[in-house]
Design an enzyme around this catalytic site. Sequence first.
Site, short mmCIF file in Angstrom:
data_model
loop_
_atom_site.label_atom_id
_atom_site.label_comp_id
_atom_site.label_asym_id
_atom_site.label_seq_id
_atom_site.Cartn_x
_atom_site.Cartn_y
_atom_site.Cartn_z
N ARG A 53 0.84 -1.19 0.00
CA ARG A 53 0.00 0.00 0.00
C ARG A 53 0.88 1.25 0.00
NH1 ARG A 53 -4.07 -1.58 5.01
NH2 ARG A 53 -4.81 -3.57 4.17
N ASP A 55 0.45 5.43 0.83
CA ASP A 55 -0.47 6.36 1.48
C ASP A 55 -0.83 7.52 0.55
OD1 ASP A 55 -0.55 4.88 3.83
OD2 ASP A 55 1.13 5.96 4.72
N ARG A 201 8.91 7.26 5.91
CA ARG A 201 8.75 8.68 6.28
C ARG A 201 9.19 8.93 7.72
NH1 ARG A 201 2.67 9.50 5.10
NH2 ARG A 201 3.10 11.58 5.96
#
Length: 253
Positions: A53, A55, A201
């Site tokens: 996935r 974001d 991140r």
Amino acid sequence: MKGINRYFLEISYDGTAYHGWQVQPNATSVQEKLHGALHTFLREETETIGAGRTDTGVHARQLFVHVDSDHPLLQNDPAKCVHALNALLPFDIAIHRIIPVHTDAHARFDATERSYEYHIHFEKNPFLVNRSTLLRDKPDILKMNKACAHLLGTKDFTCFSKSNTQVFTNICTIKEARWVESKTGMVFHVTADRFLRNMVRAIVGTLLEVGLKGKPIAYLDEVIASQNRSKAGVSVPAHGLYLTKIVYPYIQQ
């Protein structure tokens, strides 16, 4: 099911307009657009499984997706299917290859390696909006690269994971972590067997604590040992992040 074949789709996308890869109930996603194109072309409902996935706002230069279908054109002329599907997709999503695979091949579970980049620039540039993160001050790249060495290996990276994620383990093996200078700023390269949600991140934000805010290199060891997300740095903005490569034992890059 007799006659059903499995295919990997190699895709890329600019994530700016999307709420991530996965279908969302009240928001536009990359997967939703892909499903729409496949439904129009194949004239059947299809499900896709992605390698992972991304974001909201995160980009992908390479993502593999698997889909099952008995459509004869997929088997006989995949290049024609690529052209047809791209005509149905929005400009910011592209299919590059359709690859026949064995019926139990899995885009998520069979991936052995994933790579990301995080892009930073230092001067205002309208062409980097939503594609790189602007920093006012230049971090110490040599110090951050020394800190990167503390990320390598197989470790519990709970400290870099978003809370309440549904995974069986937070242990990952990071094979590469390094900063390189670019024409406009610097790029962080990281490769691992798997990544936790928000992990890259959070890692970049923690390295900037070292490179910008004066934290010692040993700070990385303290954060990892804590297994506490609040001990790590803040997550940097999503728009500087790119999924760049996914490796499978049976797919040629």
